[in-house]
Design an enzyme around this catalytic site. Structure first.
Site, PDB file in Angstrom:
ATOM      1  N   LYS A  54       0.835  -1.210   0.000  1.00  0.00           N
ATOM      2  CA  LYS A  54       0.000   0.000   0.000  1.00  0.00           C
ATOM      3  C   LYS A  54       0.870   1.261   0.000  1.00  0.00           C
ATOM      4  O   LYS A  54       0.581   2.227  -0.701  1.00  0.00           O
ATOM      5  CB  LYS A  54      -0.941  -0.018   1.214  1.00  0.00           C
ATOM      6  CG  LYS A  54      -2.052  -1.045   1.055  1.00  0.00           C
ATOM      7  CD  LYS A  54      -2.839  -1.305   2.332  1.00  0.00           C
ATOM      8  CE  LYS A  54      -3.830  -2.452   2.098  1.00  0.00           C
ATOM      9  NZ  LYS A  54      -4.537  -2.859   3.332  1.00  0.00           N
ATOM     10  N   GLN A  98      -4.485  -1.414   9.468  1.00  0.00           N
ATOM     11  CA  GLN A  98      -4.372  -2.708   8.801  1.00  0.00           C
ATOM     12  C   GLN A  98      -5.055  -3.805   9.623  1.00  0.00           C
ATOM     13  O   GLN A  98      -4.831  -3.932  10.821  1.00  0.00           O
ATOM     14  CB  GLN A  98      -2.890  -3.051   8.565  1.00  0.00           C
ATOM     15  CG  GLN A  98      -2.653  -4.357   7.838  1.00  0.00           C
ATOM     16  CD  GLN A  98      -3.277  -4.372   6.432  1.00  0.00           C
ATOM     17  OE1 GLN A  98      -3.175  -3.404   5.683  1.00  0.00           O
ATOM     18  NE2 GLN A  98      -3.931  -5.469   6.080  1.00  0.00           N
ATOM     19  N   ASP A 121     -11.115   2.856   3.973  1.00  0.00           N
ATOM     20  CA  ASP A 121     -11.487   1.450   3.794  1.00  0.00           C
ATOM     21  C   ASP A 121     -12.988   1.302   3.568  1.00  0.00           C
ATOM     22  O   ASP A 121     -13.461   0.232   3.213  1.00  0.00           O
ATOM     23  CB  ASP A 121     -11.097   0.629   5.039  1.00  0.00           C
ATOM     24  CG  ASP A 121      -9.720   0.000   4.915  1.00  0.00           C
ATOM     25  OD1 ASP A 121      -9.347  -0.367   3.790  1.00  0.00           O
ATOM     26  OD2 ASP A 121      -9.033  -0.122   5.950  1.00  0.00           O
TER      27      ASP A 121
END
Ligand code: NDP
Length: 297
Positions: A54, A98, A121
């Protein structure tokens, strides 16, 4: 029949090039790059790989990223304190923690603490609710939206088709079904969701024009689940040991060798849905910056 391979890497590269252009436009107009904060709690090897990927893709798409690491012993309170700081930081447009954090961290509470305007997200209750009612929050659920882009950019319009989603998790199965059934261009499918409580899930799968597998079990979807000519999207990422070489490798939820002979198009693992998930995350970070900077004007 041998299925066309839907090349997730190539489609993600095309998508990332568009994101980069948007990021440059933001930088040109507001004199700063979109900013993404990535929080990694602990040292899970798979999470470290995802985070590295990422961070690398951020750089490639014109996004400034910052990595915040917390030890594996971090408490929920410590993660919440960091999230509160990032929420208040005007240089941070998007925040991602994460998943999964270590077991002592209450992930649901952490997700609730992230400012929904920085929720890249698309996990927050507000943004998931908006998705369900078809009100555009700007944020796309990364994996399901990645699948929609793969379908669209490989010439498969879900409109009028029967899509079967195998799996009903909050991050893949449910938002996937919600996107496919939207009354909107590029969606408008008739959707069936099957899960561990479904009796004979293969009976439903065999009726699918579009079959999406998000289960987390290697090679679970075999050839007899697939209608000839169906489009098969394999979301699964499973690490297995190859019996021939003794080495570990990634495999999907679909038995690729069987499916490729029956489907009309299929995503590989790796190189299918995975790159698109990261690509949509990057787009969300740029969208967050656009929303944020306009609000600050
Ligand atoms: P979850 O474990 O959260 O959900 C799995 C789903 O599969 C559940 O809804 C479960 O049903 C269902 N399921 C389990 N067993 C069966 C069965 N025998 N028959 C039918 N349904 C079953 O996983 P995720 O949704 O988070 O992830 C799914 C897979 O996708 C994993 O391999 C994961 O690694 C991968 N993934 C890949 C991403 C990418 O970028 N490519 C991103 C995110 C995930 P129930 O609800 O009843 O338990």
């Amino acid at each position: 029949m041998t299925a066309k391979i839907i090349d997730g890497k190539a489609i993600a590269a095309e998508f990332n090039a568009e994101t980069r252009e948007l990021a440059f436009r933001v930088a040109g107009e507001f004199y700063r790059q979109p900013g993404l904060a990535v929080v990694l709690v602990g040292d899970d090897p798979a999470s470290q790989v995802y985070v590295r990927n990422k961070i690398r893709t951020s750089a490639e798409t014109g996004i400034r990223s910052e990595l915040h690491r917390l030890p594996a012993t971090a408490t929920t309170a410590e993660v919440l304190e960091l999230v509160a700081r990032l929420n208040a930081d005007p240089a941070v447009d998007g925040i991602l923690v994460q998943s999964p954090p270590p077991p002592q961290v209450d992930e649901a509470e952490v997700i609730r603490a992230i400012d929904p305007d920085k929720d890249v997200d698309c996990f927050s209750e507000r943004n998931v609710g908006r998705l369900l009612i078809g009100h555009d929050s700007g944020f796309r659920p990364c994996t399901p939206w990645g699948v929609m882009e793969l379908l669209r950019r490989s010439g498969c319009d879900p409109a009028g088709k029967h899509a079967v989603v195998v799996g009903r998790s909050n991050i893949v199965g449910k938002p996937m079904a919600a996107l496919l059934m939207q009354k909107a261009a590029g969606a408008n499918a008739t959707v069936t969701v099957v899960h561990s409580g479904t009796v004979e899930p293969e009976r439903y799968a065999r009726q699918a024009d579009i079959l999406i597998a998000a289960i987390g079990r290697p090679n679970f979807v075999t050839g007899n689940w697939i209608k000839p000519g169906a489009v098969v999207i394999d979301v699964g990422i499973n690490r297995v040991v190859d019996p021939d070489t003794g080495r570990s490798r990634l495999t999907g939820d679909v038995n690729f060798d069987e499916a490729v002979e029956i489907a009309s198009a299929i995503t590989p693992v790796p190189g299918g849905v995975g790159p698109m998930t990261v690509a949509v995350l990057m787009r969300n970070a740029v969208t967050a910056a656009m929303l944020h900077l306009r609000m600050c004007r």
